[in-house]
Design an enzyme around this catalytic site. Structure first.
Site, mmCIF file in Angstrom:
data_model
loop_
_atom_site.group_PDB
_atom_site.id
_atom_site.type_symbol
_atom_site.label_atom_id
_atom_site.label_comp_id
_atom_site.label_asym_id
_atom_site.label_seq_id
_atom_site.Cartn_x
_atom_site.Cartn_y
_atom_site.Cartn_z
ATOM 1 N N SER A 344 75.310 40.398 -88.307
ATOM 2 C CA SER A 344 76.701 40.833 -88.311
ATOM 3 C C SER A 344 77.000 41.770 -87.139
ATOM 4 C CB SER A 344 77.027 41.474 -89.668
ATOM 5 O OG SER A 344 78.420 41.563 -89.862
ATOM 6 N N ASP A 458 78.630 35.350 -92.700
ATOM 7 C CA ASP A 458 77.957 36.595 -92.327
ATOM 8 C C ASP A 458 76.488 36.619 -92.744
ATOM 9 O OD1 ASP A 458 77.191 39.518 -92.529
ATOM 10 O OD2 ASP A 458 79.235 39.724 -91.780
#
Length: 582
Positions: A344, A458
């Site tokens: 991320s 993610d």
């Protein structure tokens, strides 16, 4: 002849006594073991035994190096580990005691090897006569077997071969040798030095010097000999030309399981997309290395010899800008990193580090592209997500351009969560901006990246701190920075349903009593990986967890404060740790 046999036996007994594997054996047990052993030789590239063969003996490696390779049910092969002098192979089938035990993996010689074979019958005779001594040996052997699986292997003997015509192999070999901390423990061996020498000569050189560097040339016979004496092959190319413009020299295939590394001599910074053709020209290379200056040669050496240092950065939304402050503190303390990975926002910051940006360049770039205006300000019809993702994509492309991950001068990976397979996806090749976009696709907030039938979101959904992925690629120390593990999503409300919408309007402009939808979605995407992150933290040499109280996951305006808190926390932790030589 009798005298020679007695000398060989004394030498064998002395060798066995020095091995940790037989540390619990007395003189009588060692003598009985020596009586049962039979000497064999296996040339580099040859197979000792195949996966599925009958487990009828174990082998003690005196000289050389071997690899255990297992073919999975899907047909893919993976290297479980290597066998070094002083270790045994094939022991599990004998120790299990099963009548029809078979080999768990294929074992091949990575170089010319000398071994001692202990038959199943001989093993059983030793167990009957010396049960305690053999039990101790069995425990050590199994401990080693389970300890090395899945870990990167080290190289002490390296073959440097031309990957193209006209490249200066000897010059690079001298620079490579100069990078060793102890030059007295390194020998350069070229074709002229080794001409006409038997296999024992190479073993003698290795016994005197821990590190041997074989300098290849255009002779197929000498290149093949270099490969058969090495733990790894470096294929040297000069990227000033493209593969189509020069005569390529492929690595010998006499030892197909030997790790091959593509070493690319650069002239300045790697150009975006310029390395794709070279990677395609050498598809069997397990890694590539950009060489701009001597510091990159030292990085390559550390990777090969198990002394490299990896940096892993976690996800955590806007709190991830604390990574920038931590990096400034780490560099200030003199720590050098050889591999970078992240999830991320940690992947986005880590990519700047892997691009070898200075502190000033990193701080300026991330402020310009991710702080000065809201990267999540592009509302869309919420059929897939609250935001369209176009702003984030544009910012990533503006910051990193058309680079591929392979173009980064420092090795890098990032992770996303593959919702199609329900597994972690590791990105080490392909367009950098695209895979950073996948790694930061907060479920519900940003749309997934749809690619090749996969739905990628993610990386923090599955693994917010991918230390395990770094460990599988790196044998050295790991420093991890976790900016998301201590975050708490809290509220003072006691309710099971929301009040009418007109009573909630005030929270859009005043103090929020409930967490927002974006906060809930982002935090929900991180919770599942917390247990994984807790386990991964134990694999780090140093774990830095900055205190970031008051900084919310989507509070982009707290950029400067996050950087400052990260820097101050890391600096204090590094000063308290004292020893930075790990």
């Amino acid at each position: 002849m009798l005298h020679d046999a007695e000398t060989e036996r004394r030498n064998l007994l002395r060798t066995l006594a020095e091995w940790r594997l037989f540390a619990g054996m007395d003189a009588a047990a060692l003598s009985a073991l020596a009586d049962e052993l039979r000497a064999i030789c296996v040339t580099g590239g040859s197979m000792l035994f195949e996966q599925g063969d009958e487990a009828d003996s174990l082998y003690l490696l005196l000289h050389g190096r071997m690899a255990a390779v297992r073919r999975d049910d899907d047909g893919r092969r993976r290297t479980l580990g290597t066998v070094s002098p002083g270790e045994c192979v094939g022991e599990t089938g004998l120790i299990s005691g099963e009548t029809n035990a078979v080999r768990f993996a294929r074992v091949v010689a990575l170089r010319d090897c000398e071994l001692m074979r202990l038959s199943k019958e001989g093993f059983e005779r030793l167990v009957a006569s010396y049960p305690h001594a053999m039990l101790g040996m069995a425990r050590l052997a199994l401990r080693r077997f389970y300890g090395v699986r899945g870990r990167p292997e080290l190289a002490h003997c390296v073959a440097i071969l031309p990957g193209m015509s006209g490249v200066d192999v000897a010059g690079f070999a001298r620079r490579f040798a100069a990078a060793f901390p102890d030059r007295d423990d390194v020998q350069l061996i070229d074709a002229e030095t080794a001409a006409g020498k038997p296999s024992a000569w190479f073993s003698e050189r290795e016994s005197k010097s821990r590190n041997l560097i074989f300098i290849g040339n255009d002779s197929p016979e000498w290149r093949d000999r270099c490969v058969r004496q090495s733990d790894a092959v470096l294929l040297l190319v000069d990227v000033a030309r493209q593969p189509a413009q020069c005569a390529l020299v492929p690595a010998p295939n006499s030892v197909p399981d030997l790790p091959q590394h593509l070493v690319m001599l650069q002239h300045g910074e790697p150009r975006a997309g310029s390395n794709r053709a070279w990677r395609s020209a050498f598809p069997h290379a397990i890694a590539h290395h950009h060489i701009r200056h001597d510091a990159d040669i030292s990085r390559l050496l550390r990777r090969l010899t198990g002394r490299a240092r990896g940096l892993v950065l976690s996800g955590g939304g806007a709190r991830g800008f604390a990574h920038l402050g931590v990096i400034c503190a780490l560099r200030e303390a003199g720590l050098v990193f050889d591999f970078v990975g992240g999830s991320s926002i940690g992947a986005i910051v880590g990519a700047g580090f892997a691009a070898d940006w200075s502190d000033e360049q990193m701080l300026e770039t991330y402020r310009e592209h991710f702080v000065n205006s809201d990267p999540l300000g592009d509302w869309t019809l919420p059929l897939v997500s609250l935001r369209s993702g176009s702003r984030v994509s544009r910012r990533l492309r503006a910051a990193f351009g058309d680079r591929d991950i392979e173009d980064l001068p420092i090795p890098f990976f990032c992770v996303s969560s593959n919702l199609t397979a329900g597994a972690l996806e590791v990105h080490e090749r392909g367009p950098l901006w695209c895979w950073l976009r996948a790694s930061s696709s907060i479920p519900g907030v940003l749309p997934p990246v749809f690619s090749a039938g996969r739905v990628l979101v993610d990386g923090g959904v599955i693994d917010n701190l991918p230390v395990g992925e770094m460990r599988s690629r790196l044998a050295g120390e790991i420093v991890a920075v976790d900016v998301g593990g201590s975050y708490r999503l809290e509220t003072t409300m006691e309710e099971t349903e929301l009040p009418p919408w007109w009573k909630l309007i005030g929270e859009l402009f005043g103090v929020r009593r409930r967490p927002g939808l974006k906060q809930i979605l982002l935090r929900a995407g991180m919770v599942n990986s917390e247990a994984t992150s807790q386990r991964r933290r134990k694999q780090t040499r140093l774990l830095i967890k900055p205190t970031l109280d008051g900084i919310e996951l989507l509070d982009w305006r707290s950029y400067d404060r996050a950087v400052e808190l990260g820097y101050e926390h890391a600096r204090k932790q590094l000063n308290a740790s004292g020893d930075l030589s790990f």
